[in-house]
Design an enzyme around this catalytic site. Structure first.
Site, PDB file in Angstrom:
ATOM      1  N   GLU A 509       0.839  -1.217   0.000  1.00 57.13           N
ATOM      2  CA  GLU A 509       0.000   0.000   0.000  1.00 57.13           C
ATOM      3  C   GLU A 509       0.869   1.260   0.000  1.00 57.13           C
ATOM      4  O   GLU A 509       0.589   2.227  -0.689  1.00 57.13           O
ATOM      5  CB  GLU A 509      -0.962   0.007   1.191  1.00 57.13           C
ATOM      6  CG  GLU A 509      -1.944  -1.163   1.236  1.00 57.13           C
ATOM      7  CD  GLU A 509      -2.726  -1.397  -0.045  1.00 57.13           C
ATOM      8  OE1 GLU A 509      -2.891  -0.448  -0.841  1.00 57.13           O
ATOM      9  OE2 GLU A 509      -3.167  -2.538  -0.274  1.00 57.13           O
ATOM     10  N   ASP A 573       3.610  -4.671  -5.449  1.00 59.00           N
ATOM     11  CA  ASP A 573       4.031  -5.983  -4.928  1.00 59.00           C
ATOM     12  C   ASP A 573       5.549  -6.050  -4.807  1.00 59.00           C
ATOM     13  O   ASP A 573       6.088  -6.495  -3.787  1.00 59.00           O
ATOM     14  CB  ASP A 573       3.585  -7.105  -5.878  1.00 59.00           C
ATOM     15  CG  ASP A 573       2.115  -7.471  -5.687  1.00 59.00           C
ATOM     16  OD1 ASP A 573       1.517  -7.046  -4.678  1.00 59.00           O
ATOM     17  OD2 ASP A 573       1.567  -8.183  -6.555  1.00 59.00           O
TER      18      ASP A 573
HETATM   19 ZN   LIG Z   1      -2.787  -2.593  -4.606  1.00 59.93          ZN
END
Ligand SMILES: [Zn+2]
Length: 668
Positions: A509, A573
């Site tokens: 995030e 990621d």
């Molecule tokens: Zn995301």
């Protein structure tokens, strides 16, 4: 109640296993016969995948789904308790309990038949001219029925403190514009089935078959026109391409045939002078094509959208037809979810902050909040360290990046303010009316924000949701309590596994603030270029590496991922896992205990991968490849670890192994 109480009261044995205080990684889910350097996803998830075939009512089933199912059982308990009729129920119980009871009362729903939508269908059938069309589009928008375009309120991209009006492209039914435009055999077949489905819906609403079939073709023609005018998903990801401030007068000039003033009046928009037109070209093209459309086409298009949106509020024949096309045919699911869960998710969607308050009382203690908050701080420190040591960024841009990082607001567990649903009347015997009132309430609430200061503490997810989000205009990271449980997080579990699970989610995030979209906003959430030209170009070069990498992945034969559509998520990621790794190394302070034969680094990577164990139906995989900005679990794991020398070191992988990318990508 404390966090752990719920962990032990859970029905799912798998989650209890993960909650075992001695436990770390979920060893039973691994397939240790697979070489981790060859296919790390299969190594970490192979036995889970074998042991957890798709349930009949799911198009996709993974660790997120398992935990969501658990949360829904907690919600079901809360809501069923609230639904028990008794004197002096409090306002929260009355609303969530009666909304649920009304949804479960299929006898009453079947008995009312199509009567609840009849007045709206009659109005549409009586339309004669373009001003009638404008009026009906507004009437449908008031009920949150999405036709023709979208209209709502949002922060001004260049001044996030102000809420402004926004109009954008919209009004399609199939999952993406490409479904209307592609000419391959599968796409043609989908459109044929779609037209049959539309006709079936019209027949259920009492239209003679022949007329229904003709109407269905008109709906497809209209939506194809809208699809041609729409920009594709990749170009709509660029916030600069979505920003065009216009006066109301300029909008009128753009589309003189649509009575905007009438529309704004009916929909109840507050007075405003300028608005954002996210895709100007869409409206230009509509202006070129729509005036030629017949009133019959409008009747078919608007009428179908009413039936489509309300299918689940109508008798079971409508629901069954709707399920047969949208779920069974398009996503491959054989069976519909049990009604009680559909009703729970309806209550969660429409009265989420009421269920959320009760959910938090039962599941989320101060311990968990404190632990997650300190994890977030460690991750922030690690990302700061990472930015400082980047070799491709100049000090000037680094300074601005660090300022943005320092400005991120962290929200853990639940929103600071619960939404007030005070005005909405919920009746135990009126499922349709409840849904209509709730839709109008949400709509009104949304639109009334135009011209007001932005409430930066607002959440876009309910607290029992198994997910997390970064908001670029609030510059905030938000972690609903729903995700702060195993397999993501357990306060008593091995630290390495927590860093791989929830740690990587937190890092993900945060990194969104610096992905190809997020990097275009500053620390105040404003669209502003704070990069030097050279650093911007260096960033784009590195991002292109990630886009190319993921475009080469194929989730099912003949279909590849779209590396540009998934770029933001894949960057998050990759950056997120690296930052979580750095934070773990810092927290370990050199203590490298071996547990279950695994080093802390190995447990970290397995903990990360095991969040993504999943099974997906091929129909669903095909649809997601075109529409989902996230990659499938397999590639979220393997695509990320193959870029990381830290992973390769942890497993002693050699050059040439599939999990050692010859062209490793790295942005953050
Ligand atoms: Zn995301």
């Amino acid at each position: 109640m404390k966090f752990r109480v719920v962990l032990f009261s859970m029905a799912l044995p798998l989650l209890m296993l993960a909650a075992d205080p001695a436990g770390g990684v979920d060893a039973a889910s691994m397939n240790k016969s697979v070489n981790p350097c060859v296919d790390f996803y299969q190594y970490a998830c192979g036995n889970w995948i074998k042991a957890n075939p798709l349930p009949a009512d799911r198009s996709r089933w993974g660790r997120f789904g398992e935990l969501q199912q658990h949360n829904e059982n907690v919600e079901l308990d809360i809501i069923q308790g609230a639904a028990v009729s008794r004197p002096n129920r409090n306002a929260i119980d009355q609303k969530i309990g009666d909304a649920y009871s009304a949804c479960m009362d299929t006898a009453a729903i079947n008995q009312r038949g199509i009567a609840p939508v009849q007045p709206l269908m009659d109005e549409i059938r009586a339309m004669k001219n373009s001003s009638d069309v404008t009026r009906e589009v507004a009437n449908l928008h008031k009920r949150s029925i999405s036709v023709l375009f979208t209209f709502g309120a949002g922060p001004d991209a260049k001044d996030s403190t102000k809420m402004i009006a926004n109009v954008g492209q919209g009004g399609l039914s199939l999952p993406d514009r490409d479904y209307y435009l592609k000419t391959d055999a599968k796409s043609v077949e989908i459109r044929q089935h779609y037209v049959e489905h539309i006709a079936n819906m019209f027949v259920l609403a009492g239209v003679p078959r022949e007329q229904a079939t003709a109407g269905a073709q008109l709906v497809l023609d209209m939506e194809t026109m809208l699809a041609k005018a729409s920009a594709d998903r990749v170009s709509m990801r660029d916030p600069n391409k979505r920003y065009h401030i216009m006066t109301k007068q300029e909008l009128e000039t753009l589309t003189p045939d649509f009575g905007w003033e009438t529309y704004f009046k009916i929909i109840g928009a507050p007075e405003f002078h300028t608005l954002n037109v996210s895709n100007v070209d869409y409206f230009k093209q509509l202006e070129a094509t729509l005036p030629g459309t017949s009133i019959e086409m409008w009747k078919a298009y608007l009428g179908f959208h009413v039936l489509r949106t309300y299918a689940n509020l109508l008798p079971e024949t409508f629901q069954n037809e709707s399920f047969a096309f949208w779920q069974h045919y398009l996503t491959g699911v054989p069976q519909e979810r049990p009604r009680q869960y559909r009703c729970v998710s309806m209550v969660d969607r429409s009265l989420g902050d009421l269920v959320g308050q009760k959910y938090i009382e039962q599941t989320f203690g101060p311990d968990a909040k404190a632990q997650i908050t300190s994890l977030v701080e460690n991750l922030e420190k690690a990302l700061g360290q990472d930015i400082k040591t980047l070799d491709w960024m100049t000090d000037e841009t680094k300074k601005a990046a660090l300022a943005k990082l320092a400005a991120i607001t962290n929200n853990v567990g639940y929103p600071r303010k619960w939404r007030d649903y005070g005005k909405v009347e919920i009746a135990r015997n009126d499922y349709f009316g409840n849904s209509e009132r709730l839709a109008e309430f949400q709509r009104e609430r949304q639109i009334s924000k135009i011209g007001t200061p932005t409430d930066k503490s607002e959440w876009s997810m309910t607290t029992p949701t198994v997910n997390a989000f970064y908001s670029p205009q609030q510059n905030s990271i938000n972690f609903p309590a729903g995700i702060l449980q195993p397999p993501f997080f357990d306060p008593r579990r091995d630290m390495a596994v927590n860093y791989g699970g929830v740690g990587a989610v937190i890092g993900h995030e945060m990194t969104h603030g610096f992905d190809d979209q997020g990097r275009k906003y500053d620390g105040d959430g404003n669209l502003r270029d704070w990069w030097t030209a050279k650093d911007g170009a260096e960033f784009e070069k590195r991002a292109a590496c990630i886009a190319n990498e993921y475009s080469s992945f194929s989730p099912i034969e003949g279909v590849n991922l779209n590396g540009r559509l998934t770029l933001g998520e894949n960057s998050a990621d990759n950056g997120g896992l690296r930052v979580a790794y750095l934070a773990l190394e810092d927290a370990l302070k050199g203590k490298k205990d071996v547990v279950d034969g695994m080093t802390p680094e190995q447990r970290f990577f397995v903990g990360f991968a095991q969040v993504w164990c999943e099974n997906t139906r091929p129909e669903e995989a095909r649809s997601r490849a075109m529409t989902d900005p996230h990659s499938p679990g397999q590639f979220r794991v393997n695509g990320t670890v193959q870029n990381m020398p830290e992973f390769q070191k942890a497993y002693s992988c050699k050059a040439g192994d599939p999990m050692v990318s010859a062209n490793a990508c790295r942005v953050w």
